[in-house]
Design an enzyme around this catalytic site. Structure first.
Site, PDB file in Angstrom:
ATOM      1  N   HIS A  39       8.933  78.017  27.780  1.00 23.52           N
ATOM      2  CA  HIS A  39      10.099  78.907  27.749  1.00 23.52           C
ATOM      3  C   HIS A  39      10.035  79.793  26.507  1.00 23.52           C
ATOM      4  O   HIS A  39      10.192  81.022  26.593  1.00 23.52           O
ATOM      5  CB  HIS A  39      11.380  78.069  27.746  1.00 23.52           C
ATOM      6  CG  HIS A  39      12.621  78.826  27.415  1.00 23.52           C
ATOM      7  ND1 HIS A  39      13.587  79.150  28.351  1.00 23.52           N
ATOM      8  CD2 HIS A  39      13.082  79.354  26.242  1.00 23.52           C
ATOM      9  CE1 HIS A  39      14.562  79.818  27.773  1.00 23.52           C
ATOM     10  NE2 HIS A  39      14.270  79.951  26.493  1.00 23.52           N
ATOM     11  N   GLU A  40       9.824  79.188  25.355  1.00 22.64           N
ATOM     12  CA  GLU A  40       9.830  79.950  24.103  1.00 22.64           C
ATOM     13  C   GLU A  40       8.682  80.952  24.047  1.00 22.64           C
ATOM     14  O   GLU A  40       8.849  82.084  23.591  1.00 22.64           O
ATOM     15  CB  GLU A  40       9.767  78.991  22.907  1.00 22.64           C
ATOM     16  CG  GLU A  40      11.012  78.164  22.705  1.00 22.64           C
ATOM     17  CD  GLU A  40      12.263  79.003  22.575  1.00 22.64           C
ATOM     18  OE1 GLU A  40      12.195  80.108  21.999  1.00 22.64           O
ATOM     19  OE2 GLU A  40      13.328  78.567  23.061  1.00 22.64           O
ATOM     20  N   HIS A  67       9.121  84.317  25.758  1.00 23.08           N
ATOM     21  CA  HIS A  67       9.825  85.356  25.000  1.00 23.08           C
ATOM     22  C   HIS A  67       8.821  86.259  24.275  1.00 23.08           C
ATOM     23  O   HIS A  67       9.019  87.466  24.166  1.00 23.08           O
ATOM     24  CB  HIS A  67      10.765  84.722  23.965  1.00 23.08           C
ATOM     25  CG  HIS A  67      12.004  84.116  24.542  1.00 23.08           C
ATOM     26  ND1 HIS A  67      12.786  84.767  25.461  1.00 23.08           N
ATOM     27  CD2 HIS A  67      12.606  82.925  24.304  1.00 23.08           C
ATOM     28  CE1 HIS A  67      13.832  83.999  25.766  1.00 23.08           C
ATOM     29  NE2 HIS A  67      13.732  82.885  25.094  1.00 23.08           N
ATOM     30  N   GLU A 122      17.272  84.691  28.634  1.00 25.81           N
ATOM     31  CA  GLU A 122      17.143  83.237  28.648  1.00 25.81           C
ATOM     32  C   GLU A 122      16.864  82.736  30.066  1.00 25.81           C
ATOM     33  O   GLU A 122      16.035  81.846  30.275  1.00 25.81           O
ATOM     34  CB  GLU A 122      18.400  82.579  28.073  1.00 25.81           C
ATOM     35  CG  GLU A 122      18.629  82.830  26.593  1.00 25.81           C
ATOM     36  CD  GLU A 122      17.480  82.349  25.726  1.00 25.81           C
ATOM     37  OE1 GLU A 122      16.801  81.361  26.104  1.00 25.81           O
ATOM     38  OE2 GLU A 122      17.233  82.952  24.661  1.00 25.81           O
TER      39      GLU A 122
END
Length: 305
Positions: free
Chosen positions: A148-149, A152, A221
């Site tokens: 997920h991170e 970004h 997100e």
């Protein structure tokens, strides 16, 4: 499924919805920025050198140093493979899956279970997890959070959020300049009235800038959850991590949550020091229910992975 233009070297699923929102936000922020500076130059005609100096210095500072300042504020310490072999191994696997360069790997000494990524691009990227997160998550859950991170970074929304938030910082700074500098003590009635209007204009600009970045932040997100679930093929692991982290937040002392709360825009999951916190209403993240619902849909599409 929404798509956006991702890094040419990344295999993260593109998300056009995110790309469109980033472009729209940057256009509106840029337009608002031009209008704001133009109004300041008209209202404070004799002070344009100060305005340009402050504007330029803040922009450079916000773009080049905000990620490092945030990482420092959250206590990130870069770790070697020898210090954190399992963490490095997980990051290596995600990089191999995504086909992207490896970011710097860091750990923050905090019992608040969380993670974040910073950096203007892949070359300056840093991914960090807290010691509280490492203690609580299973390997597949940690992989989901890190995926997920790192999405970004791949989608470059970290850099866009950094630039987009600049205008709010500038508006707040200009209010202080107008209120506390010698400009406000001018005997010229026209100048005095103009200086009184600066805080009003700044406040309006701040509100608009704040709302634009919040809308983008919540969508990015969801986009990161979606991209991570599709990359790893295990949305259930990411859902499990989200549920576990949200449940553990309630057990963290309020004083620790208050320290983490100012950096909610960076965190994987927001930290709130109280149930009545205004930050909950103006959260940078979608609700846990929204995130879990999306992951459930993706799981069904992937055949229950």
């Amino acid at each position: 499924m929404p798509r956006t233009r991702s890094s040419s070297r990344s295999r993260y699923a593109p998300d056009r919805g995110l790309a469109t929102r980033m472009a729209t936000t940057m256009f509106l922020i840029g337009l608002l920025y031009v209008v704001f500076v133009g109004v300041l130059l008209v209202l404070l005609r004799g002070s344009w050198p100060i305005i340009l100096l402050i504007t330029g210095a803040l922009f450079v500072g916000q773009f080049w140093f905000s990620d490092r300042i945030a990482a420092l504020g959250m206590g990130a310490r870069e770790v070697t493979r020898e210090e954190a072999p399992e963490l490095h191994g997980t990051v290596d696997r995600i990089c191999a899956l995504a086909g992207m360069p490896k970011p710097k790997v860091a750990v923050a000494e905090s019992d608040v279970p969380n993670a974040f990524a910073t950096g203007r691009g892949e070359k300056t990227a840093l991914v960090c997890v807290t010691t509280g997160l490492l203690r609580r998550l299973e390997p597949d859950e940690l992989e989901g959070v890190l995926a997920h991170e790192m999405s970004h970074v791949a989608h470059r929304d970290v850099a866009v959020m950094t630039i987009a938030s600049f205008l709010g910082v500038l508006a707040g700074m200009m209010t202080r300049v107008a209120l506390y500098s010698g400009l406000g003590r001018s005997r010229d009635s026209t100048m005095g009235l103009a200086v009184l209007l600066v805080p009003v204009v700044s406040a309006a600009v701040y509100v608009v800038s704040f709302l634009l970045t919040r809308v983008l932040s919540r969508y990015r997100e969801l986009a990161a959850d979606r991209a991570a679930a599709l990359l790893t093929g295990r949305p259930s692991a990411l859902a499990s991590a989200l549920t576990k982290i949200s449940g553990e937040m309630a057990r963290i002392p309020a004083k620790d949550l208050r320290k983490a709360e100012p950096y909610n825009a960076f965190w994987f999951a927001p930290a709130f020091s109280s149930k009545e916190s205004l930050s909950r209403l103006l959260s940078t993240h979608p609700t846990l229910e929204q995130r879990l619902e999306q992951l459930t849909r993706i799981s069904a599409q992937l055949g229950g992975a």
